[in-house]
Design a protein around this motif. Structure first.
Motif, PDB file in Angstrom:
ATOM      1  N   VAL A   1       0.848  -1.202   0.000  1.00 18.17           N
ATOM      2  CA  VAL A   1       0.000   0.000   0.000  1.00 18.17           C
ATOM      3  C   VAL A   1       0.878   1.245   0.000  1.00 18.17           C
ATOM      4  O   VAL A   1       0.638   2.189  -0.769  1.00 18.17           O
ATOM      5  CB  VAL A   1      -0.957   0.016   1.217  1.00 18.17           C
ATOM      6  CG1 VAL A   1      -1.665   1.357   1.335  1.00 18.17           C
ATOM      7  CG2 VAL A   1      -1.968  -1.120   1.124  1.00 18.17           C
ATOM      8  N   GLU A   2       1.924   1.252   0.825  1.00 17.57           N
ATOM      9  CA  GLU A   2       2.807   2.415   0.890  1.00 17.57           C
ATOM     10  C   GLU A   2       3.507   2.665  -0.444  1.00 17.57           C
ATOM     11  O   GLU A   2       3.661   3.819  -0.870  1.00 17.57           O
ATOM     12  CB  GLU A   2       3.831   2.244   2.007  1.00 17.57           C
ATOM     13  CG  GLU A   2       4.669   3.503   2.231  1.00 17.57           C
ATOM     14  CD  GLU A   2       5.543   3.402   3.459  1.00 17.57           C
ATOM     15  OE1 GLU A   2       5.752   4.460   4.089  1.00 17.57           O
ATOM     16  OE2 GLU A   2       6.026   2.301   3.798  1.00 17.57           O
TER      17      GLU A   2
ATOM     18  N   VAL B   1       0.833   4.224  -2.759  1.00 14.02           N
ATOM     19  CA  VAL B   1       0.532   5.585  -2.300  1.00 14.02           C
ATOM     20  C   VAL B   1       1.670   6.534  -2.680  1.00 14.02           C
ATOM     21  O   VAL B   1       1.437   7.641  -3.177  1.00 14.02           O
ATOM     22  CB  VAL B   1       0.290   5.580  -0.770  1.00 14.02           C
ATOM     23  CG1 VAL B   1       0.345   6.972  -0.185  1.00 14.02           C
ATOM     24  CG2 VAL B   1      -1.031   4.900  -0.448  1.00 14.02           C
ATOM     25  N   SER B   2       2.902   6.097  -2.473  1.00 13.91           N
ATOM     26  CA  SER B   2       4.063   6.925  -2.832  1.00 13.91           C
ATOM     27  C   SER B   2       4.130   7.155  -4.337  1.00 13.91           C
ATOM     28  O   SER B   2       4.420   8.269  -4.785  1.00 13.91           O
ATOM     29  CB  SER B   2       5.358   6.267  -2.344  1.00 13.91           C
ATOM     30  OG  SER B   2       5.384   6.217  -0.943  1.00 13.91           O
TER      31      SER B   2
ATOM     32  N   ASN C   1       1.686   7.390  -6.337  1.00 12.32           N
ATOM     33  CA  ASN C   1       0.638   8.348  -6.685  1.00 12.32           C
ATOM     34  C   ASN C   1       0.870   9.721  -6.056  1.00 12.32           C
ATOM     35  O   ASN C   1       0.059  10.628  -6.255  1.00 12.32           O
ATOM     36  CB  ASN C   1      -0.735   7.805  -6.271  1.00 12.32           C
ATOM     37  CG  ASN C   1      -1.230   6.759  -7.229  1.00 12.32           C
ATOM     38  OD1 ASN C   1      -1.661   7.072  -8.328  1.00 12.32           O
ATOM     39  ND2 ASN C   1      -1.145   5.495  -6.826  1.00 12.32           N
TER      40      ASN C   1
ATOM     41  N   TRP D   1       0.506  10.690  -2.996  1.00 12.09           N
ATOM     42  CA  TRP D   1      -0.533  11.069  -2.046  1.00 12.09           C
ATOM     43  C   TRP D   1       0.111  11.279  -0.684  1.00 12.09           C
ATOM     44  O   TRP D   1       1.020  10.542  -0.282  1.00 12.09           O
ATOM     45  CB  TRP D   1      -1.590   9.975  -1.930  1.00 12.09           C
ATOM     46  CG  TRP D   1      -2.453   9.800  -3.139  1.00 12.09           C
ATOM     47  CD1 TRP D   1      -2.765  10.741  -4.082  1.00 12.09           C
ATOM     48  CD2 TRP D   1      -3.122   8.613  -3.552  1.00 12.09           C
ATOM     49  NE1 TRP D   1      -3.587  10.210  -5.045  1.00 12.09           N
ATOM     50  CE2 TRP D   1      -3.829   8.907  -4.736  1.00 12.09           C
ATOM     51  CE3 TRP D   1      -3.211   7.323  -3.028  1.00 12.09           C
ATOM     52  CZ2 TRP D   1      -4.605   7.960  -5.405  1.00 12.09           C
ATOM     53  CZ3 TRP D   1      -3.976   6.383  -3.688  1.00 12.09           C
ATOM     54  CH2 TRP D   1      -4.667   6.703  -4.862  1.00 12.09           C
TER      55      TRP D   1
ATOM     56  N   HIS E   1       0.668  10.872   3.062  1.00 11.63           N
ATOM     57  CA  HIS E   1       0.381   9.718   3.908  1.00 11.63           C
ATOM     58  C   HIS E   1       1.265   9.718   5.148  1.00 11.63           C
ATOM     59  O   HIS E   1       2.270  10.416   5.214  1.00 11.63           O
ATOM     60  CB  HIS E   1       0.563   8.412   3.127  1.00 11.63           C
ATOM     61  CG  HIS E   1       1.972   8.157   2.689  1.00 11.63           C
ATOM     62  ND1 HIS E   1       2.540   8.774   1.600  1.00 11.63           N
ATOM     63  CD2 HIS E   1       2.928   7.344   3.206  1.00 11.63           C
ATOM     64  CE1 HIS E   1       3.776   8.347   1.453  1.00 11.63           C
ATOM     65  NE2 HIS E   1       4.044   7.486   2.422  1.00 11.63           N
TER      66      HIS E   1
ATOM     67  N   VAL F   1      -3.851   7.759   4.613  1.00 10.54           N
ATOM     68  CA  VAL F   1      -3.593   8.416   3.333  1.00 10.54           C
ATOM     69  C   VAL F   1      -4.644   9.505   3.108  1.00 10.54           C
ATOM     70  O   VAL F   1      -5.817   9.297   3.400  1.00 10.54           O
ATOM     71  CB  VAL F   1      -3.661   7.395   2.171  1.00 10.54           C
ATOM     72  CG1 VAL F   1      -3.342   8.053   0.846  1.00 10.54           C
ATOM     73  CG2 VAL F   1      -2.766   6.201   2.449  1.00 10.54           C
TER      74      VAL F   1
ATOM     75  N   VAL G   1      -6.528  11.778   0.231  1.00  9.62           N
ATOM     76  CA  VAL G   1      -6.790  11.844  -1.208  1.00  9.62           C
ATOM     77  C   VAL G   1      -7.837  12.921  -1.456  1.00  9.62           C
ATOM     78  O   VAL G   1      -8.868  12.955  -0.777  1.00  9.62           O
ATOM     79  CB  VAL G   1      -7.309  10.488  -1.751  1.00  9.62           C
ATOM     80  CG1 VAL G   1      -7.651  10.585  -3.218  1.00  9.62           C
ATOM     81  CG2 VAL G   1      -6.284   9.391  -1.511  1.00  9.62           C
TER      82      VAL G   1
ATOM     83  N   CYS H   1     -12.525   4.438   4.106  1.00  4.68           N
ATOM     84  CA  CYS H   1     -12.382   5.695   3.379  1.00  4.68           C
ATOM     85  C   CYS H   1     -13.384   6.660   4.003  1.00  4.68           C
ATOM     86  O   CYS H   1     -14.596   6.543   3.768  1.00  4.68           O
ATOM     87  CB  CYS H   1     -12.662   5.475   1.898  1.00  4.68           C
ATOM     88  SG  CYS H   1     -12.542   6.966   0.889  1.00  4.68           S
TER      89      CYS H   1
ATOM     90  N   GLU I   1      -5.285  -1.443  -5.667  1.00 12.42           N
ATOM     91  CA  GLU I   1      -5.775  -0.418  -6.589  1.00 12.42           C
ATOM     92  C   GLU I   1      -7.284  -0.509  -6.764  1.00 12.42           C
ATOM     93  O   GLU I   1      -7.982   0.512  -6.752  1.00 12.42           O
ATOM     94  CB  GLU I   1      -5.066  -0.535  -7.943  1.00 12.42           C
ATOM     95  CG  GLU I   1      -3.610  -0.137  -7.883  1.00 12.42           C
ATOM     96  CD  GLU I   1      -2.824  -0.536  -9.130  1.00 12.42           C
ATOM     97  OE1 GLU I   1      -3.396  -1.191 -10.043  1.00 12.42           O
ATOM     98  OE2 GLU I   1      -1.626  -0.211  -9.178  1.00 12.42           O
TER      99      GLU I   1
ATOM    100  N   VAL J   1      -9.129   0.781  -3.560  1.00 11.03           N
ATOM    101  CA  VAL J   1      -9.144   2.249  -3.494  1.00 11.03           C
ATOM    102  C   VAL J   1     -10.068   2.821  -4.558  1.00 11.03           C
ATOM    103  O   VAL J   1     -10.869   3.724  -4.286  1.00 11.03           O
ATOM    104  CB  VAL J   1      -7.709   2.820  -3.633  1.00 11.03           C
ATOM    105  CG1 VAL J   1      -7.738   4.334  -3.781  1.00 11.03           C
ATOM    106  CG2 VAL J   1      -6.864   2.411  -2.430  1.00 11.03           C
TER     107      VAL J   1
END
Length: 167
Positions: A19-20, A23-24, A26, A28, A30, A40, A42, A66, A125, A128
């Motif tokens: 996940v990290e 996220v990195s 993208n 975002w 976090h 995170v 978004v 979320c 992916e 999310v």
């Protein structure tokens, strides 16, 4: 109640590392709060969303939520609970709920990974993507009930209309 048990020597890899990485990639914002969790931020169309991923090694499950950038006042919670029931009937995966602490709506889902080597990038992916899609689709319904004083039925009907084009 009968309990199933089987011995497995397969160790599931902590999916928070994956996940990290996603996220990195993208870019975002976090915060890796520990080995087993990450938070995170978004930006969506309607608001900012806070994504929470928590790994529970004992049951080989990753919990995901979320949360909306919204607080439901106590006076509107009964109507929002009705809205939640109507929304949840329309979902294939996950569900929406309302935090009893602060009245914050959130989409939640858990992924069981026992027997797998770990989560795949595609699973994370998709998780999310589905969450953000459903949050964006139903955010206006929450707004109509909470701040517009609309009934849950009217709000859900409005949310289900698929607009064509943009104004």
């Amino acid at each position: 109640m009968t309990s199933l048990h089987s011995e497995s020597s397969i160790s599931v890899t902590n999916p928070i590392d994956l996940v990290e990485e996603i996220v990195s990639a993208n870019e975002w914002a976090h915060d890796r709060a520990g080995d087993d969790e990450i938070v995170v931020e978004v930006t969506g169309r309607w608001c900012d969303y806070r994504l929470f991923f928590v790994w529970q090694e004992e049951i080989s499950a990753m919990h995901f939520s979320c949360a909306f950038d919204m607080k439901v006042p106590k006076a509107r919670r009964a109507a929002v609970y009705e809205l939640l029931a109507a929304i949840n009937e329309k979902l294939w995966l996950g569900h929406f709920d309302l935090s009893s602490d602060d009245g914050q709506p959130a989409f939640r889902h858990a992924v069981l990974l026992r027997g797998a080597m770990g989560a795949s990038a595609e699973q994370v992916e998709d998780l999310v993507d589905i969450a953000l899609t459903e949050c964006e689709r139903f955010y206006p319904a929450f707004q109509l009930v909470v701040w517009g004083g609309k009934s849950p039925d009217d709000a859900i009907t409005s949310a289900m209309i698929e607009p064509i084009g943009e104004a």
